[in-house]
Design a protein around this motif. Structure first.
Motif, PDB file in Angstrom:
ATOM      1  N   THR C 141      11.578   8.272  -3.443  1.00  0.00           N
ATOM      2  CA  THR C 141      10.787   7.112  -2.349  1.00  0.00           C
ATOM      3  C   THR C 141       9.525   8.163  -1.037  1.00  0.00           C
ATOM      4  O   THR C 141       9.701   9.403  -1.162  1.00  0.00           O
ATOM      5  CB  THR C 141      11.836   7.190  -0.999  1.00  0.00           C
ATOM      6  N   ALA C 142       8.293   7.395  -1.293  1.00  0.00           N
ATOM      7  CA  ALA C 142       7.124   7.813  -1.027  1.00  0.00           C
ATOM      8  C   ALA C 142       7.134   6.723   0.604  1.00  0.00           C
ATOM      9  O   ALA C 142       7.207   6.184   0.699  1.00  0.00           O
ATOM     10  CB  ALA C 142       5.605   6.860  -1.554  1.00  0.00           C
ATOM     11  N   ALA C 143       6.333   7.950   1.423  1.00  0.00           N
ATOM     12  CA  ALA C 143       6.747   7.140   2.919  1.00  0.00           C
ATOM     13  C   ALA C 143       5.101   7.862   3.674  1.00  0.00           C
ATOM     14  O   ALA C 143       4.403   8.874   3.132  1.00  0.00           O
ATOM     15  CB  ALA C 143       7.748   7.712   3.821  1.00  0.00           C
ATOM     16  N   LEU C 144       4.666   6.640   4.056  1.00  0.00           N
ATOM     17  CA  LEU C 144       3.318   6.714   5.294  1.00  0.00           C
ATOM     18  C   LEU C 144       3.930   6.304   6.462  1.00  0.00           C
ATOM     19  O   LEU C 144       4.698   5.644   7.164  1.00  0.00           O
ATOM     20  CB  LEU C 144       2.537   5.770   4.328  1.00  0.00           C
ATOM     21  N   ALA C 145       3.539   7.358   7.021  1.00  0.00           N
ATOM     22  CA  ALA C 145       2.987   7.432   8.855  1.00  0.00           C
ATOM     23  C   ALA C 145       2.205   6.591   9.281  1.00  0.00           C
ATOM     24  O   ALA C 145       0.703   7.056   8.927  1.00  0.00           O
ATOM     25  CB  ALA C 145       3.893   8.295   9.333  1.00  0.00           C
ATOM     26  N   LEU C 146       1.614   4.913   9.233  1.00  0.00           N
ATOM     27  CA  LEU C 146       0.451   4.088  10.015  1.00  0.00           C
ATOM     28  C   LEU C 146       0.895   4.331  11.911  1.00  0.00           C
ATOM     29  O   LEU C 146       1.511   3.570  12.375  1.00  0.00           O
ATOM     30  CB  LEU C 146       1.068   3.115   9.636  1.00  0.00           C
ATOM     31  N   GLN C 147       0.134   5.547  12.720  1.00  0.00           N
ATOM     32  CA  GLN C 147       0.273   5.427  13.581  1.00  0.00           C
ATOM     33  C   GLN C 147      -0.773   5.038  14.661  1.00  0.00           C
ATOM     34  O   GLN C 147      -2.069   5.683  14.572  1.00  0.00           O
ATOM     35  CB  GLN C 147       0.624   6.925  14.422  1.00  0.00           C
ATOM     36  N   VAL C 179       3.724  -5.369  -3.993  1.00  0.00           N
ATOM     37  CA  VAL C 179       4.784  -4.438  -3.796  1.00  0.00           C
ATOM     38  C   VAL C 179       5.460  -4.566  -2.936  1.00  0.00           C
ATOM     39  O   VAL C 179       5.644  -4.622  -1.794  1.00  0.00           O
ATOM     40  CB  VAL C 179       4.470  -2.861  -3.904  1.00  0.00           C
ATOM     41  N   PRO C 180       7.124  -4.701  -3.151  1.00  0.00           N
ATOM     42  CA  PRO C 180       7.765  -4.327  -1.721  1.00  0.00           C
ATOM     43  C   PRO C 180       8.098  -2.974  -1.135  1.00  0.00           C
ATOM     44  O   PRO C 180       7.885  -1.976  -1.817  1.00  0.00           O
ATOM     45  CB  PRO C 180       9.714  -5.013  -2.441  1.00  0.00           C
ATOM     46  N   VAL C 181       8.294  -3.201   0.201  1.00  0.00           N
ATOM     47  CA  VAL C 181       7.559  -2.244   1.712  1.00  0.00           C
ATOM     48  C   VAL C 181       9.249  -2.365   2.684  1.00  0.00           C
ATOM     49  O   VAL C 181       9.204  -3.300   2.691  1.00  0.00           O
ATOM     50  CB  VAL C 181       6.915  -1.909   1.859  1.00  0.00           C
ATOM     51  N   THR C 182       9.659  -0.911   2.850  1.00  0.00           N
ATOM     52  CA  THR C 182      10.233  -1.343   4.207  1.00  0.00           C
ATOM     53  C   THR C 182       9.279  -0.790   5.203  1.00  0.00           C
ATOM     54  O   THR C 182       8.470   0.271   4.874  1.00  0.00           O
ATOM     55  CB  THR C 182      11.778  -0.379   3.994  1.00  0.00           C
ATOM     56  N   ILE C 183       9.259  -1.760   5.879  1.00  0.00           N
ATOM     57  CA  ILE C 183       8.477  -1.584   7.086  1.00  0.00           C
ATOM     58  C   ILE C 183       9.162  -0.802   8.779  1.00  0.00           C
ATOM     59  O   ILE C 183      10.402  -1.742   9.259  1.00  0.00           O
ATOM     60  CB  ILE C 183       7.662  -2.646   7.958  1.00  0.00           C
ATOM     61  N   SER C 184       9.561   0.266   9.108  1.00  0.00           N
ATOM     62  CA  SER C 184      10.115   0.217  10.311  1.00  0.00           C
ATOM     63  C   SER C 184       9.550   0.944  11.566  1.00  0.00           C
ATOM     64  O   SER C 184       8.156   1.636  11.147  1.00  0.00           O
ATOM     65  CB  SER C 184      11.133   1.980   9.849  1.00  0.00           C
ATOM     66  N   ARG C 185       9.212   0.279  12.773  1.00  0.00           N
ATOM     67  CA  ARG C 185       8.348   0.713  13.799  1.00  0.00           C
ATOM     68  C   ARG C 185       8.985   2.121  14.422  1.00  0.00           C
ATOM     69  O   ARG C 185       9.866   1.729  15.190  1.00  0.00           O
ATOM     70  CB  ARG C 185       8.830  -0.283  14.905  1.00  0.00           C
ATOM     71  N   THR C 186       8.555   2.748  14.129  1.00  0.00           N
ATOM     72  CA  THR C 186       9.150   4.590  13.579  1.00  0.00           C
ATOM     73  C   THR C 186       7.753   5.263  13.962  1.00  0.00           C
ATOM     74  O   THR C 186       6.366   5.150  13.443  1.00  0.00           O
ATOM     75  CB  THR C 186      10.198   4.752  13.261  1.00  0.00           C
ATOM     76  N   ASP C 199       8.814   2.334  -2.928  1.00  0.00           N
ATOM     77  CA  ASP C 199       9.128   3.167  -4.781  1.00  0.00           C
ATOM     78  C   ASP C 199       8.162   4.224  -4.579  1.00  0.00           C
ATOM     79  O   ASP C 199       6.850   3.477  -4.573  1.00  0.00           O
ATOM     80  CB  ASP C 199       8.844   2.327  -5.409  1.00  0.00           C
ATOM     81  N   ALA C 200       8.195   5.231  -5.001  1.00  0.00           N
ATOM     82  CA  ALA C 200       7.315   6.249  -5.724  1.00  0.00           C
ATOM     83  C   ALA C 200       6.095   5.844  -6.532  1.00  0.00           C
ATOM     84  O   ALA C 200       4.983   6.091  -6.442  1.00  0.00           O
ATOM     85  CB  ALA C 200       8.120   7.866  -6.013  1.00  0.00           C
ATOM     86  N   ALA C 201       6.879   4.751  -7.910  1.00  0.00           N
ATOM     87  CA  ALA C 201       6.586   4.319  -8.784  1.00  0.00           C
ATOM     88  C   ALA C 201       4.653   3.296  -8.016  1.00  0.00           C
ATOM     89  O   ALA C 201       4.104   3.715  -8.858  1.00  0.00           O
ATOM     90  CB  ALA C 201       7.001   4.058  -9.690  1.00  0.00           C
ATOM     91  N   HIS C 202       5.484   3.452  -7.093  1.00  0.00           N
ATOM     92  CA  HIS C 202       4.030   1.875  -6.183  1.00  0.00           C
ATOM     93  C   HIS C 202       3.813   2.462  -5.475  1.00  0.00           C
ATOM     94  O   HIS C 202       2.575   1.705  -4.675  1.00  0.00           O
ATOM     95  CB  HIS C 202       4.803   0.259  -6.308  1.00  0.00           C
ATOM     96  N   ALA C 203       3.457   3.522  -5.321  1.00  0.00           N
ATOM     97  CA  ALA C 203       3.079   4.396  -4.010  1.00  0.00           C
ATOM     98  C   ALA C 203       1.527   4.474  -3.662  1.00  0.00           C
ATOM     99  O   ALA C 203       1.147   3.692  -2.748  1.00  0.00           O
ATOM    100  CB  ALA C 203       3.219   5.815  -3.617  1.00  0.00           C
ATOM    101  N   LEU C 204       1.025   4.624  -4.775  1.00  0.00           N
ATOM    102  CA  LEU C 204      -0.530   4.890  -4.815  1.00  0.00           C
ATOM    103  C   LEU C 204      -1.601   2.929  -4.307  1.00  0.00           C
ATOM    104  O   LEU C 204      -2.474   3.282  -3.950  1.00  0.00           O
ATOM    105  CB  LEU C 204      -1.815   5.415  -6.645  1.00  0.00           C
ATOM    106  N   PRO C 205      -1.135   1.829  -5.221  1.00  0.00           N
ATOM    107  CA  PRO C 205      -1.341   0.677  -4.359  1.00  0.00           C
ATOM    108  C   PRO C 205      -1.305   0.060  -3.278  1.00  0.00           C
ATOM    109  O   PRO C 205      -1.996  -0.069  -2.986  1.00  0.00           O
ATOM    110  CB  PRO C 205      -0.087  -0.724  -5.690  1.00  0.00           C
ATOM    111  N   VAL C 206       0.134   0.872  -2.918  1.00  0.00           N
ATOM    112  CA  VAL C 206       0.359   0.904  -0.849  1.00  0.00           C
ATOM    113  C   VAL C 206      -0.967   1.503  -0.415  1.00  0.00           C
ATOM    114  O   VAL C 206      -1.354   0.607   0.708  1.00  0.00           O
ATOM    115  CB  VAL C 206       1.782   1.537  -1.024  1.00  0.00           C
TER     116      VAL C 206
END
Lengths: 534, 544, 395
Positions: C141-147, C179-186, C199-206
């Motif tokens: 699982t890849a994770a990004l924070a957009l803050q 690409v399906p993503v989960t977004i949490s307000r955190t 999903d790590a496999a779809h990380a780059l397009p996101v």
């Protein structure tokens, strides 16, 4: 016939004898070291067995050389340089491998590949072992009290020991108890699921014993890997520049620097006893030397059953020494190689593999592919055979110290267990070579090019170790590292504090507390005790 | 005497909770019940099976034939226990037997063992040196066991303990230890971590003597005689026994079940209830406190204290909800090693097996042979263990066969006999296959074939054969992994480590829940030893 | 070799100064620019994009998933509705903090736990007899924070739907360029922000989609140095820096309870059994010895200390992470564990451990500072945290 007089005579120029000599000389004593062979070091010697190839012939790694000895004797000033071993790689039968690196993240990543749960457990395990090492360290530095004695000094000693134990807290005390009593396999089973990890770790738990990894009493040796760290040495396993003989030479240099005299080719025939006290020694050639303090660095059997007439020692004591177990269980194979071994598990041309392979060559290879493998190796020994497929710890010293071999060529040092001293039918030249073949075949399963790259081969059986170094039954630790032969039992109850029942006669070898490995602690503690009491 | 097959009448459920409910009517549970009831506590014992005794039971395994179907040694029956619980008034008759146990050697010879250990004349026949040395060895071992006896009679103080009671016990033990004398102090400290092979090799030369004695060091362990600390197991099994005797020299008349019966009667006489066919489903915990149990029938039995005589694993991981226990504790309980390595074969025999006397044995009882030990030398045991180590039944197992009908003919119809055989090693976990019917029968056949070599004609005289695999032992007698002592008797699982440090004083981390099974100190082979100690802990808390 | 996150192919070319550090065995950019200043201001002014993939992530699923997590963590997991996220600590049986992280209820029987340290074994050890599956998805699982204040706007562009009703500590699923993503307000910045799991496999397009959607709003790839400033301003603690995990402590004195970390609010004593409850209940009863507080170093006295050697104050524009003594009168009473110069607040702030009787807001203390090779004490005051708490964080 000469009759020179000294303050102290050290019998045997092994590393502990030399350490004792250096400490005594440093305190101003006039010291003579008598070594049977033509070089110092005992089992810690480097020799050019084949032209251009230097080997640490018997011992091979410096694990626990006490840092205070390095400091006190300024050993680096006398040429000592301990180089770290970077890794341990265990090739597996399925073509994979398990590696342990000096970098935490790399090691975690590697273990994670085998088991995510073990990767977590390993960190917690490491912390526990760190605590355990810390708990044991003061014991190693302690003069063992006699638990059966009522003398104030012994009672104080027991009190101190008890206080230390209570100070550990319940959790750590219980863990230490488990460590001291469990089998390495069972202890590791409580932590890990990866068989090859347990095999490699438990293999290090059987070194120096005549026990298999599933036998109780093998877990505590696991601690040794962690002992170094808390002494400010980042990695426990190291390799001395120039081989383990480099350590001996440095200590000898320090001893000489403090004024000690070291005589080579001077085998001691017996300790001279007058009116119930040791007054000197006689060499095999008849030369005699006098000293009020005679210190034996030899093993307990040689010290008490050979150098001294039985009548000079109490029967109870000699009986205890007779019961003391040596049971040498390991051998050594030294190879001169035309090229590095290509372990198939590390084969591959990509850059990652190349880096990996280079790093692995600078470390150790453990031939312990499974717990059953190590256990089966022991099964053979139990019934008096050498292991058909032995456990091996392999290093390539020329990768760390290029001076050990001609440029581009290599030396390989193979510690092999089990090779029982009491081989059924006895050790012969033919059995020695058969043993050597078994070792090479076992390595060739993982590194097929080994056979074609051997330029020279030296095979050393426990019988050879005994013959050359004098170590009884070829036990490199001067006596099995079993629980009932440690601390106040080493080498005999009530005589674990370097003094002996014979006045003026002292002991300082690995057969005394704390013993084991190229640690030097026995020699240092013995010297300090002698200085305190004479 | 109550018939164990007829359940005791169940008392109507009352509102008032019991002072203590005891899970399991094994020797220790019954002993705890008896001590508690005698101290005035209202006690009920809940037994899963239709009979009491747990693994110490005498059952009819073939019409008219009774045997100690599970274990055939209760270990040490302490005279204190017999006296304090008035067991003789409650029907216990201990029979001192002079009959022999013979051990065939690899060379065809036979060494005879009597009630006091190896028969001197027979041992002399095998090795005059050993015969001369044996009494010295026996005296030394007896002295060491004497100390263990003291150690086992009380909760063992933890070395990091600080309570007054603990320190007092520790001080007393310290004095006892000193009382051993210098030589024996050293011997004890030295012996505990040794292997039984080293212990015996230091003393003796006769292979058959060493083989037979070494069996005491590996009894109920999945270890061979060369494993360190088997000397401790050896000492443990000599506590209260004549050193070197194979099996107890006094046996309860009517089988071991009559010992359980006597303790049960003693408990009942003091007011304890014993309910059979009452398997406990779980321990009731309210606000973190054990307040009773729930039976599988759904019935709830309230009690101020719950005392569990079953294994630590069953107690804490099955009867309790491990998700409500501290993970560190769950881990410790989960780590307790069982590794049952034995099986049991019971034979109904048409006639007394032809067992010849030991070499050189000319004593009055020499022809009365009540057992045979097949462990001709230590290597035999070691190789038998090698198989188990890799998850196989020993190709050549150690057998300890007893013929109780030699001393106690009433166990079988007139003129017929019973043979009870302890088989080791037969590991609970098989690398290949499972403990199914074919495996069970193969094990039975292996035992018969092995015995037949030493007891010709035995197979022909078998009327009925009962084979209990480790899995059977687990399922029938609730022995975890088939282990007879609810946990291996190794140094790391002994004393203050038994069953786990957090309940080595019989109190568990769940207030009100106690342990009294052989999984606790001092462990198995000390009849009722844990139960007596646990009862004391419960009573101390009741006062406090 | 160190691991690369699934975004490495994008982040590596951006890391101009090759200024990398390690985070959980991965390469993590300390800053992309040669200085981190711009990245910090993106967090507070526009939108910062952080690669937080090295976080440890676990999926706990099964009928007893809620029970397992409820047993492990101090928050009340049973009471969490699907779509909720909770920040929580978890403790050992002595009630000392092992780690902190978030629990997200993805659906009835499915949770995601994020943590600073590996937690796989601890979850397993607590799962005895529970019907759960524990999956380590840290690498998959890849994770990004957009803050930052514009984070919502950018995300709304990306997923083409409004996010205004996604409340603080809530999560939703969406698709970003298919690409399906989960977004949490955190987040870990104390600002308006979201975390995006993919999903790590779809990380780059996101990543690419975010950059596309965010470029008009000055989306800024941001490294750890900027994050460190923001999290101190937000009063957020860091395991291994501000406290020692009970699993790593070498002596008991190194451990902290949630109460001692000012996280008493995460401890729900009225729920069912959880690990450490007895000890925490006892501590709650008897009172807590230590507090975790904010420290504000007073400007004028600090300036005077430097003025005495003819220097202007030297300010920690990069956050420090060492233990710094705090004094009251002659005695050392506590220690600060993280501190920095807040570029926004223009204050020298720090996070600190103080005994309860020295921890009330306004208490004057002194912090050790080294002024031109000499140890000095700078007057400071205990303050409440967060130091900076914009309304947009929650609304």
């Amino acid at each position: 016939m000469t009759r020179a007089h000294y303050d102290a005579i050290i019998v045997g120029g092994g590393h502990n004898g030399l350490v004792a000599a250096a400490y005594l000389a440093r305190a101003g004593r006039k010291v003579l070291v008598l070594e049977r062979r033509e070089l110092v070091g005992g089992a810690a010697v480097s020799e050019q067995i084949f032209p251009g190839f230097t080997f640490s012939v018997y011992s091979y790694v410096v694990s626990l050389l006490r840092p205070e000895i390095i400091r006190d004797l300024d050993l680096p000033g006398h040429g000592l340089h301990i180089l770290p071993l970077e890794s341990t790689v265990t090739p597996m039968f399925n073509g994979d491998y398990l590696a342990g690196w000096s970098d935490h993240d790399l090691s975690r990543g590697e273990l994670y590949r085998h088991s995510p749960r073990d990767a977590d457990a390993y960190e917690e395990y490491g912390r526990l072992m760190h605590h355990m090492a810390q708990a044991v360290r003061p014991i190693l530095a302690m003069l063992p009290p006699d638990p059966t004695s009522l003398s104030p000094r012994d009672l104080m000693g027991m009190l101190k020991f008890g206080k230390h134990m209570r100070g550990l807290g319940a959790e750590h005390f219980h863990a230490l108890h488990k460590l001291m009593t469990m089998s390495a396999a069972d202890f590791l089973d409580e932590w890990f699921e990866t068989d090859v990890l347990k095999a490699t770790k438990s293999a290090s738990g059987v070194i120096g014993t005549f026990l298999g990894p599933r036998s109780p009493g093998t877990a505590y040796v696991l601690l040794h890997h962690y002992m170094g760290e808390i002494d400010g040495v980042f990695r426990a396993w190291g390799f001395a520049k120039g081989g383990t003989g480099g350590v001996s030479e440095a200590i000898a240099g320090a001893a000489r620097g403090f004024g000690a005299e070291i005589r080579l080719n001077a085998p001691v025939a017996q300790v001279i006893v007058k009116n119930g006290r040791a007054t000197g020694v006689a060499l095999e050639n008849g030369d005699e030397f006098e000293a009020p303090v005679v210190v034996s660095g030899l093993d307990p059997a040689r010290s008490f059953l050979q150098l001294v007439e039985p009548k000079e020692l109490p029967g109870e004591f000699t009986a205890a020494i007779r019961r003391y177990k040596f049971r040498g269980s390991s051998g050594k194979v030294n190879l001169a190689l035309s090229e590095l071994p290509n372990f198939t598990c590390l084969a591959g041309d990509d850059s990652r593999r190349t880096v990996l392979r280079e790093a692995a060559w600078r470390g150790a290879f453990s031939i312990s592919p499974s717990l059953d493998y190590v256990e089966r190796a022991y099964d053979d020994a139990k019934y008096g055979e050498f292991s058909r497929e032995p456990y091996m710890d392999i290093i390539i010293p020329s990768m760390i110290d290029p001076g050990m071999a001609p440029p581009g060529q290599h030396v390989m040092s193979i510690f092999v267990q089990y090779a029982p001293y009491n081989l059924t039918g006895g050790w012969t030249d033919a059995r020695r070579e058969a043993f050597g073949d078994a070792v090479i075949n076992a390595i060739a399963r993982f590194a097929p090019n080994i056979k074609s790259s051997i330029l020279h081969r030296q095979v050393i059986t426990p019988a050879d170790i005994e013959r050359v170094t004098g170590l009884t039954e070829g036990n490199i630790f001067q006596g099995e590292l079993a629980l009932h032969q440690l601390f106040f039992f080493r080498p005999a109850p009530a005589w674990a504090r370097y003094a002996t029942p014979l006045d003026g006669y002292w002991q300082c070898g690995s057969g005394t507390h704390p013993g084991g490995g190229i640690m030097g602690a026995s020699g240092r503690l013995a010297a300090l005790e002698i200085l305190r009491r004479t | 005497m109550n018939d164990p097959l007829i359940p005791a009448p169940t008392t109507p459920r009352t509102q008032a909770p019991y002072d203590a409910v005891i899970i399991g009517a094994g020797l220790n549970g019954l002993t705890a019940a008896a001590y508690l009831a005698r101290a005035g506590a209202r006690v009920v014992v809940l037994e899963r099976r239709a009979t009491i005794g747990g693994s110490t039971t005498t059952e009819e395994f073939a019409p008219g034939f009774r045997a100690d179907t599970c274990r055939h040694d209760a270990g040490w029956i302490s005279p204190h226990l017999v006296r304090e619980l008035d067991l003789e008034q409650h029907g216990l008759k201990l029979l001192a037997t002079g009959a022999r146990v013979v051990a065939p050697g690899a060379d065809g010879g036979r060494l005879a063992f009597g009630a006091q250990g190896p028969v001197t004349e027979s041992l002399r026949h095998h090795s005059p040196r050993d015969a001369a040395r044996f009494p010295v060895f026996a005296a030394r071992i007896a002295a060491l066991c004497g100390f263990l006896e003291q150690l086992y009679a009380k909760p063992v103080p933890s070395p990091d303990a600080s309570s007054r009671a603990d320190l007092t016990t520790a001080a007393q033990l310290g004095l006892r230890f000193r009382g051993l004398g210098r030589r024996n102090m050293v011997e004890l400290l030295r012996a505990l971590p040794m292997s039984v092979a080293e212990l015996l090799d230091d003393e003796f030369e006769s292979p058959v003597l060493k083989g037979a004695l070494a069996t005491r060091g590996v009894l109920h362990l999945c270890q061979g005689p060369r494993a360190a600390a088997t000397a401790f197991n050896f000492l443990h099994h000599q506590v209260g026994q004549h050193v070197g005797a194979i099996g107890a020299s006094t046996v309860p008349l009517g089988g071991l079940g009559s010992l359980a019966q006597a303790i049960a009667d003693s408990a009942r006489a003091a007011g304890a209830e014993i309910r059979l066919d009452s398997p406990v489903a779980r321990v009731l915990v309210l606000a973190g406190q054990a307040v009773g149990v729930v039976l599988e029938s759904g019935e709830e039995i309230a009690a101020r204290r719950v005392v569990s005589g079953v294994s630590p694993r069953h107690t804490f991981l099955e009867l309790c909800d491990p998700s409500r226990l501290a993970p560190e504790f769950v881990r410790a309980v989960d780590n307790v090693r069982y590794r049952g390595a034995w099986a049991k074969v019971n034979l109904a025999l048409d006639q007394l097996p032809a067992l010849s006397a030991g070499d050189g044995d000319t004593g009055a009882d020499s022809s009365r042979v009540r057992g045979i030990v097949v462990a001709p030398e230590m290597d035999y045991l070691e190789r038998a263990y090698d198989d188990a180590k890799y998850g196989r039944v020993s190709a050549n197992p150690w057998l300890d066969a007893r013929i109780p009908t030699v001393d106690d003919p009433a166990l079988a119809p007139n003129g017929k006999h019973v043979m009870s055989i302890h088989v080791q090693y037969s590991p609970y976990r098989l690398r290949e296959g499972a403990w199914d019917s074919p495996a069970r029968e193969a094990l039975g056949d292996l035992v018969m074939a092995t015995l037949e070599r030493h007891v010709p004609g035995l197979t022909e005289s078998v009327l009925h054969r009962q084979v209990l695999t480790p899995l059977d032992l687990e399922q029938t007698y609730a022995l975890p992994e088939g282990h007879a002592y609810d946990g291996e008797m190794m140094l790391d699982q002994a004393l203050f480590m038994r069953p786990v440090p957090a309940c080595s004083h019989y109190r568990s981390p769940v207030p009100g829940l106690y342990v009294c099974g052989s999984g606790a100190h001092p462990g198995g082979a000390i009849a009722g030893g844990v139960g007596a100690n646990a009862a004391r802990a419960v009573l101390a808390d009741r006062k406090g | 070799m160190l691991k690369q996150t699934p975004f490495h192919a994008r982040t590596a070319p951006l890391c101009l100064g090759q200024n990398w550090r390690r985070w959980a065995g991965h390469f993590a950019a300390s800053s992309y620019d040669l200085v981190h200043e711009r990245e910090y201001h993106a967090i507070r002014n526009s939108a910062a994009l952080l690669d937080v993939s090295p976080l440890y992530k676990y999926i706990v699923s099964g009928p007893d998933a809620a029970r397992l997590l409820d047993r492990v963590v101090t928050r009340d997991v049973m009471a969490m509705a699907p779509g909720r996220v909770a920040y929580t600590t978890w403790c050992d049986s002595a009630g000392k903090v092992i780690d902190d992280g978030t629990v997200a209820r993805l659906d009835d029987e499915r949770f995601r736990l994020t943590s600073a340290d590996p937690s796989f074994r601890w979850l397993h050890e607590n799962a005895h007899s529970l019907r759960v599956a524990i999956e380590d998805v840290s690498d998959s699982t890849a994770a990004l924070a957009l803050q930052g204040p514009l984070a919502r706007t950018i995300l709304e562009h990306l997923i083409e739907r409004p996010l205004a009703d996604l409340g603080y500590f809530r999560l939703t699923t969406a698709t970003a360029r298919g690409v399906p993503v989960t977004i949490s307000r955190t987040g870990f910045t104390g600002d308006l922000g979201y975390e995006i799991f993919v999903d790590a496999a779809h990380a780059l397009p996101v990543w690419d989609a975010l950059i596309d959607a965010g470029t008009p709003y000055r989306i800024t790839p941001t490294g750890m140095l900027a994050l460190d400033l923001a999290r101190i301003e937000a009063g957020l603690m860091l395991a291994d820096v501000d406290y020692v995990s009970a699993h790593k402590a070498l002596i008991p004195a190194q451990t902290s309870s949630p109460y001692e970390l000012n996280l008493g609010w995460t401890v729900k004593l009225n729920k069912d059994f959880f690990v450490g409850r007895d000890a925490l209940a006892a501590e709650n009863e008897s009172g807590t010895a230590w507090r975790f507080v904010g420290i504000n170093v007073e400007w004028e006295p600090l300036e005077r200390l430097y003025a005495a050697v003819n220097l202007p104050p030297r300010l920690p524009t990069v956050a420090w992470r060492t233990s710094v003594p705090l004094y009251r009168g002659a005695d050392q009473v506590g220690y600060a564990t993280s501190g920095c110069w807040s570029p926004l607040l223009k204050q020298y702030i720090a996070l600190a451990h103080l005994p309860a009787d020295h921890a009330s807001v306004g208490t004057p203390v002194e912090m050790e500072v080294t002024v031109e090779h000499h140890r000095k004490r700078a007057p400071a005051r205990v303050t409440s945290t967060p130091f900076f708490n914009p309304a947009r964080k929650r609304t």
